[in-house]
Design a protein around this motif. Structure first.
Motif, PDB file in Angstrom:
ATOM      1  N   VAL A 182      -9.655  -4.938  -6.600  1.00  0.00           N
ATOM      2  CA  VAL A 182      -8.362  -4.650  -5.985  1.00  0.00           C
ATOM      3  C   VAL A 182      -7.322  -4.355  -7.056  1.00  0.00           C
ATOM      4  O   VAL A 182      -7.152  -5.124  -8.003  1.00  0.00           O
ATOM      5  CB  VAL A 182      -7.875  -5.840  -5.129  1.00  0.00           C
ATOM      6  CG1 VAL A 182      -6.509  -5.532  -4.513  1.00  0.00           C
ATOM      7  CG2 VAL A 182      -8.896  -6.190  -4.047  1.00  0.00           C
ATOM      8  N   GLU A 183      -6.645  -3.218  -6.895  1.00  0.00           N
ATOM      9  CA  GLU A 183      -5.467  -2.924  -7.713  1.00  0.00           C
ATOM     10  C   GLU A 183      -4.314  -2.613  -6.772  1.00  0.00           C
ATOM     11  O   GLU A 183      -4.414  -1.704  -5.960  1.00  0.00           O
ATOM     12  CB  GLU A 183      -5.698  -1.741  -8.658  1.00  0.00           C
ATOM     13  CG  GLU A 183      -4.461  -1.460  -9.527  1.00  0.00           C
ATOM     14  CD  GLU A 183      -4.624  -0.236 -10.426  1.00  0.00           C
ATOM     15  OE1 GLU A 183      -3.585   0.383 -10.761  1.00  0.00           O
ATOM     16  OE2 GLU A 183      -5.765   0.094 -10.781  1.00  0.00           O
ATOM     17  N   VAL A 184      -3.248  -3.392  -6.878  1.00  0.00           N
ATOM     18  CA  VAL A 184      -2.102  -3.175  -5.998  1.00  0.00           C
ATOM     19  C   VAL A 184      -1.257  -2.029  -6.541  1.00  0.00           C
ATOM     20  O   VAL A 184      -1.460  -1.552  -7.666  1.00  0.00           O
ATOM     21  CB  VAL A 184      -1.248  -4.454  -5.860  1.00  0.00           C
ATOM     22  CG1 VAL A 184      -2.067  -5.555  -5.205  1.00  0.00           C
ATOM     23  CG2 VAL A 184      -0.725  -4.919  -7.209  1.00  0.00           C
ATOM     24  N   ASP A 185      -0.311  -1.591  -5.740  1.00  0.00           N
ATOM     25  CA  ASP A 185       0.574  -0.482  -6.117  1.00  0.00           C
ATOM     26  C   ASP A 185       1.367  -0.866  -7.368  1.00  0.00           C
ATOM     27  O   ASP A 185       2.108  -1.855  -7.371  1.00  0.00           O
ATOM     28  CB  ASP A 185       1.516  -0.175  -4.951  1.00  0.00           C
ATOM     29  CG  ASP A 185       2.302   1.114  -5.164  1.00  0.00           C
ATOM     30  OD1 ASP A 185       2.289   1.640  -6.303  1.00  0.00           O
ATOM     31  OD2 ASP A 185       2.914   1.594  -4.208  1.00  0.00           O
ATOM     32  N   ILE A 186       1.216  -0.091  -8.432  1.00  0.00           N
ATOM     33  CA  ILE A 186       1.866  -0.402  -9.697  1.00  0.00           C
ATOM     34  C   ILE A 186       3.393  -0.353  -9.582  1.00  0.00           C
ATOM     35  O   ILE A 186       4.108  -1.069 -10.289  1.00  0.00           O
ATOM     36  CB  ILE A 186       1.370   0.562 -10.806  1.00  0.00           C
ATOM     37  CG1 ILE A 186       1.779   0.046 -12.187  1.00  0.00           C
ATOM     38  CG2 ILE A 186       1.877   1.984 -10.572  1.00  0.00           C
ATOM     39  CD1 ILE A 186       1.141   0.811 -13.327  1.00  0.00           C
ATOM     40  N   VAL A 187       3.910   0.453  -8.658  1.00  0.00           N
ATOM     41  CA  VAL A 187       5.362   0.530  -8.455  1.00  0.00           C
ATOM     42  C   VAL A 187       5.891  -0.817  -7.976  1.00  0.00           C
ATOM     43  O   VAL A 187       6.946  -1.285  -8.419  1.00  0.00           O
ATOM     44  CB  VAL A 187       5.713   1.647  -7.448  1.00  0.00           C
ATOM     45  CG1 VAL A 187       7.209   1.643  -7.152  1.00  0.00           C
ATOM     46  CG2 VAL A 187       5.291   3.005  -7.989  1.00  0.00           C
ATOM     47  N   ALA A 188       5.150  -1.479  -7.076  1.00  0.00           N
ATOM     48  CA  ALA A 188       5.565  -2.790  -6.574  1.00  0.00           C
ATOM     49  C   ALA A 188       5.608  -3.808  -7.704  1.00  0.00           C
ATOM     50  O   ALA A 188       6.512  -4.654  -7.778  1.00  0.00           O
ATOM     51  CB  ALA A 188       4.614  -3.258  -5.474  1.00  0.00           C
ATOM     52  N   ARG A 189       4.642  -3.727  -8.612  1.00  0.00           N
ATOM     53  CA  ARG A 189       4.611  -4.674  -9.740  1.00  0.00           C
ATOM     54  C   ARG A 189       5.833  -4.489 -10.643  1.00  0.00           C
ATOM     55  O   ARG A 189       6.458  -5.457 -11.071  1.00  0.00           O
ATOM     56  CB  ARG A 189       3.343  -4.467 -10.557  1.00  0.00           C
ATOM     57  CG  ARG A 189       2.142  -5.241 -10.019  1.00  0.00           C
ATOM     58  CD  ARG A 189       1.181  -5.566 -11.151  1.00  0.00           C
ATOM     59  NE  ARG A 189       0.109  -6.433 -10.734  1.00  0.00           N
ATOM     60  CZ  ARG A 189       0.217  -7.753 -10.635  1.00  0.00           C
ATOM     61  NH1 ARG A 189       1.369  -8.345 -10.867  1.00  0.00           N
ATOM     62  NH2 ARG A 189      -0.827  -8.477 -10.281  1.00  0.00           N
ATOM     63  N   TYR A 190       6.177  -3.246 -10.961  1.00  0.00           N
ATOM     64  CA  TYR A 190       7.318  -2.994 -11.843  1.00  0.00           C
ATOM     65  C   TYR A 190       8.642  -3.351 -11.172  1.00  0.00           C
ATOM     66  O   TYR A 190       9.568  -3.845 -11.820  1.00  0.00           O
ATOM     67  CB  TYR A 190       7.323  -1.529 -12.308  1.00  0.00           C
ATOM     68  CG  TYR A 190       6.391  -1.285 -13.467  1.00  0.00           C
ATOM     69  CD1 TYR A 190       6.615  -1.886 -14.704  1.00  0.00           C
ATOM     70  CD2 TYR A 190       5.279  -0.479 -13.334  1.00  0.00           C
ATOM     71  CE1 TYR A 190       5.763  -1.688 -15.770  1.00  0.00           C
ATOM     72  CE2 TYR A 190       4.410  -0.261 -14.401  1.00  0.00           C
ATOM     73  CZ  TYR A 190       4.662  -0.881 -15.618  1.00  0.00           C
ATOM     74  OH  TYR A 190       3.806  -0.678 -16.677  1.00  0.00           O
TER      75      TYR A 190
END
Length: 224
Positions: A182-190
């Motif tokens: 699983v890789e979540v949306d990188i935009v949400a992480r930033y």
């Protein structure tokens, strides 16, 4: 950097222990190796891995203990089908979403059933990743860029169209109970990082004693 649009599937040829790490070799007759060179990145089931050896229809990568511990890679066996995507070029059509190839955690297939011509799937993701997901948002599972139907707590539901099922390892490999990367949306992480840092800086500034005193003001001509 990747898009989550799978270029081809491959088959695990071997997993050779090498001093605590693993030398993983994957073969594929569908992936174009004409432009592959040593040091290139190839996402293998969503894991960004560096090519250390390759031939006309295969490549090898070294997998660290850190990667083994935080992905579903340790469950792979020779003969398993994996999704493959070479790193994107500046000229690549951006058909999926921004995928880094850095796996955030391991999910588990909890439901898988036919839904008209598509496949309805429910994935249980780690609880700590749930707040990065959203209904009709993007998520990467085994390297595939997918759109969520609904997010309930830490259960993500999706519908997989026939084309996606056929050109990935979903139709050939996924079963209830299987683990997926699983890789979540990188935009949400930033966004979370920016908001958290902003709040921390604000609290720090509020709690830091001021250096401006009456003596300072008098010495600098603000008081008589």
């Amino acid at each position: 950097m990747f898009t989550g649009i799978i270029e081809s599937v491959g088959k695990v040829k071997s997993m050779q222990p090498t001093g605590g790490d693993i030398r993983l070799t994957i073969e594929s007759d569908g992936l174009d190796f004409s432009d592959v060179k040593l040091g290139d990145s190839i996402a293998s089931n969503g894991i960004c891995l560096t090519v250390v050896d390759f031939g006309s229809n295969h490549y090898s990568v070294d997998v660290s203990r850190e990667t083994i511990a935080h992905t579903a890679l340790e469950d792979l066996k020779p003969g398993h089908i994996v999704n493959l995507e070479k790193a994107m070029l500046p000229t690549t059509r951006f058909g999926g979403h921004i995928v880094a190839g850095h796996v955030d955690g391991v999910g588990v297939v909890r439901k898988l059933q036919k839904d008209a011509r598509s496949i309805y799937i429910e994935i249980e993701i780690p609880q700590e990743l749930a707040h990065y997901t959203a209904t009709k948002g993007s998520i990467t599972l085994d390297g595939i860029s997918l759109t969520t139907n609904l997010v309930r707590d830490n259960i993500v539901s999706l519908n997989i169209i026939p084309h996606t099922a056929q050109v990935t390892n979903i139709a050939q490999h996924w079963l209830v109970g299987d683990k997926v990367n699983v890789e979540v949306d990188i935009v949400a992480r930033y966004l979370e990082r920016l908001l958290t840092k902003s709040q921390t800086d604000s609290k720090t500034a509020h709690n830091t004693p001021s250096n401006i005193t009456e003596t300072f003001l008098a010495d600098n001509g603000f008081m008589r």
